[in-house]
Write a protein that holds these residues in place. Structure first.
Motif, PDB file in Angstrom:
ATOM      1  N   GLY A 398       3.696  -0.175  -0.972  1.00 24.77           N
ATOM      2  CA  GLY A 398       2.758   0.766  -0.347  1.00 24.77           C
ATOM      3  C   GLY A 398       1.759   0.078   0.575  1.00 24.77           C
ATOM      4  O   GLY A 398       1.574  -1.152   0.539  1.00 24.77           O
ATOM      5  N   ALA A 401      -0.966  -3.270   0.195  1.00 23.56           N
ATOM      6  CA  ALA A 401      -0.659  -4.097  -0.983  1.00 23.56           C
ATOM      7  C   ALA A 401      -0.794  -5.584  -0.631  1.00 23.56           C
ATOM      8  O   ALA A 401      -0.757  -5.963   0.546  1.00 23.56           O
ATOM      9  N   GLY A 416       2.843   0.113  -5.692  1.00 26.03           N
ATOM     10  CA  GLY A 416       1.974   1.165  -5.157  1.00 26.03           C
ATOM     11  C   GLY A 416       1.018   0.673  -4.090  1.00 26.03           C
ATOM     12  O   GLY A 416       0.847  -0.535  -3.874  1.00 26.03           O
ATOM     13  N   LYS A 417       0.346   1.637  -3.469  1.00 24.60           N
ATOM     14  CA  LYS A 417      -0.636   1.325  -2.422  1.00 24.60           C
ATOM     15  C   LYS A 417      -1.748   0.462  -2.998  1.00 24.60           C
ATOM     16  O   LYS A 417      -2.227   0.711  -4.098  1.00 24.60           O
ATOM     17  N   ALA A 419      -1.825  -2.270  -4.373  1.00 27.96           N
ATOM     18  CA  ALA A 419      -1.549  -3.065  -5.578  1.00 27.96           C
ATOM     19  C   ALA A 419      -1.479  -4.551  -5.232  1.00 27.96           C
ATOM     20  O   ALA A 419      -1.357  -4.924  -4.059  1.00 27.96           O
ATOM     21  N   GLU A 433      -0.491   2.065  -8.134  1.00 24.90           N
ATOM     22  CA  GLU A 433      -1.483   1.873  -7.068  1.00 24.90           C
ATOM     23  C   GLU A 433      -2.656   1.045  -7.581  1.00 24.90           C
ATOM     24  O   GLU A 433      -3.138   1.261  -8.696  1.00 24.90           O
ATOM     25  N   LYS A 434      -3.102   0.123  -6.766  1.00 26.56           N
ATOM     26  CA  LYS A 434      -4.312  -0.677  -7.021  1.00 26.56           C
ATOM     27  C   LYS A 434      -4.235  -1.578  -8.255  1.00 26.56           C
ATOM     28  O   LYS A 434      -5.207  -2.253  -8.575  1.00 26.56           O
TER      29      LYS A 434
END
Ligand code: UD1
Ligand code: CA
Length: 456
Positions: A398, A401, A416-417, A419, A433-434
């Motif tokens: 994402g 990242a 994920g975004k 990450a 994510e993250k």
């Protein structure tokens, strides 16, 4: 102006090429010789192109497709016999017929038009396109009388010593009154050194009948080059290359060393792009403006936007959007699609993958079968592990990242975004994510380990 027809002679094996590939299919600057010939005929606005095929007929038909119609010459009994095969398609039609060989790839539509214009202006029934060759070896010689009027054409193998010294040669290209052509062909025999039916004999046949025949010497002799062997093939390539490079330069492209810039005929390059020496631009490649392509790059069938820098890299069937750069020593392979301002650094391979705007893949990385979002940083030594030995799998990363150095991403996974992956991780599961994924053994330090070893 009369209606125009063309007959392309392409049935010969091309023995002197010493090749498995049929002569007219040998490529020059990205396309077969016979394709270059057909390009020029199309530019002339010929209403019908009949191609005489024999050796390698199927392959020639595959290359030319439905741009032309075909007639089969089952046995190669000579150029007159070859033209005769077009009788079914053209006999009885009113108009001017160009006969051209499939092995003269340098002739231009301008020259062919000049030939036709001259032919029609003097009401000739047969006009042969000639050129003055410093070394006429191998060509048919043009025999003119004291007044300069064309008498006949004599083949090298049938010529006498005095005739061999003549420098004006037959390019193998002719303009005929279509009706006269097929009538005259009937009477050509094969009593000559090669036992072939020579098209060149048609000049004498028409003369005897009292018809007007002529020779038209073209201004640039190099255009007439007939490719019979690999030496001529290399010469033709060089001339074609000069033409292509000249066209690029007058359109605003800087070629640092045109002699060593190899560009195929269909390639397009925008203005203010600089191309260094020893670069190959092949196939259907398109390059925008303000780019820099440095020495040692080879780009085929790819599309490159504006302001892109390619440093000593190999690019095949890939796309690079505006402002990006790659190399040195990058390899962009089939279906690699890099967005705007993407940076791909040294020893990076990208295949069947999309890479979003502003993403950086700096060093020693393989990106295969993956979709990468925007503004991602891919650390050094990252591997997209896409192949399990049987099937290929796809992974996704994402936007934003951060992939730590030496991460192996075992497909199929989704990262994920925003990450992170810790350096040295082997990622086998999706990363939310993250999140930070750490997938490596914890470090353990064995205190005073050295003391346990002998001699320490
Ligand atoms: C021919 C001319 C020669 C001219 C030269 C120019 C004749 C007899 N000679 O010689 O005067 O200087 O071209 O390049 O015409 N082909 C067929 N079927 C055949 C024989 C040939 O289709 O039975 C085709 C070949 O594929 C080739 C072309 O005709 O594309 C010319 O044949 P080639 O054998 O190369 O003729 P040259 O010896 O070069
Ligand atoms: Ca020839």
């Amino acid at each position: 102006m009369l209606e125009k027809f063309a007959i392309v002679l392409a049935a010969g094996q091309g023995t002197r090429m010493k090749s498995k590939l049929y002569k007219v299919l040998h490529p020059i600057c990205g396309q077969a010789m016979v394709e270059h010939v057909v390009d020029q005929l199309e530019a002339l606005g010929v209403s019908e192109i009949v191609t005489v095929v024999g050796h390698g007929a199927e392959m020639v038909e595959e290359v030319l497709g439905d741009r032309v119609s075909y007639t089969l010459q089952e046995e190669q009994l000579g150029t007159a016999h070859a033209v005769m095969q077009a009788r079914g398609a053209l006999e009885g039609k009113e108009g001017t017929t160009l006969v051209i060989c499939g092995d003269t790839p340098l002739l231009t539509d301008d020259t062919l038009q000049q030939l036709i214009t001259y032919h029609e202006s003097i009401h000739s029934k047969a006009t042969v396109l000639t050129s003055i060759e410093p070394d006429p070896t191998g060509y048919g010689r043009i025999i003119r009388n004291e007044q300069g009027v064309l008498e006949r054409i004599v083949e090298q193998k049938d010529a006498e010593t005095t005739e061999l010294a003549i420098k004006e040669v037959n390019t193998g290209t002719y303009c005929f009154d279509n009706k006269e052509l097929f009538e005259a062909l009937e009477t050509i025999g094969n009593e000559n050194a090669q036992g072939e039916f020579y098209l060149t004999d048609i000049i004498e046949v028409l003369k005897v009948k009292g018809k007007v025949v002529a020779g038209y010497a073209m201004p640039d002799a190099r255009e007439g080059l007939g490719v019979n062997d690999r030496v001529a093939l290399a010469k033709a390539r060089k001339v074609m290359q000069e033409r292509i490079n000249h066209r690029l330069m007058v359109n605003g492209v800087t070629l640092v060393d045109p002699q060593t810039t190899y560009v195929d005929v269909k390639v397009e390059v925008g203005p203010d792009t600089v191309i260094e020496g020893n670069v190959s631009l092949l196939g259907t490649t398109k390059i925008g403006s303000d780019c820099l392509i440095t020495s040692g790059s080879r780009i085929s069938d790819s599309t490159i936007g504006d302001s892109v820098t390619v440093t000593q890299s190999v690019i095949e069937q890939a796309t690079l959007d505006n402002g990006g750069d790659c190399g040195p020593f990058a390899h962009l392979r089939t279906n690699a699609s890099l967005g705007e301002n993407v940076h791909v650094g040294n020893f990076v391979e990208v295949k069947n993958a999309t890479v979003g705007k502003d993403t950086k893949v700096g060093h020693l990385t393989y990106v295969g079968d993956a979709d990468l979002g925007r503004e991602i940083n891919i650390g050094c030594g990252t591997i997209f592990v896409n192949y399990d030995g049987v099937n290929k799998h796809r992974s996704t990363v994402g936007d934003g990242a951060f992939i730590g150095c030496d991460t192996s991403i075992i497909a199929p996974v989704t990262i994920g975004k925003g990450a992170f992956t810790a350096a040295g991780s082997v990622i086998t599961k999706d990363v939310p994510e993250k999140a930070l994924a750490i997938a490596r053994a914890r470090q353990e330090n064995k205190e005073k380990y050295a003391n346990r070893l002998p001699h320490k």
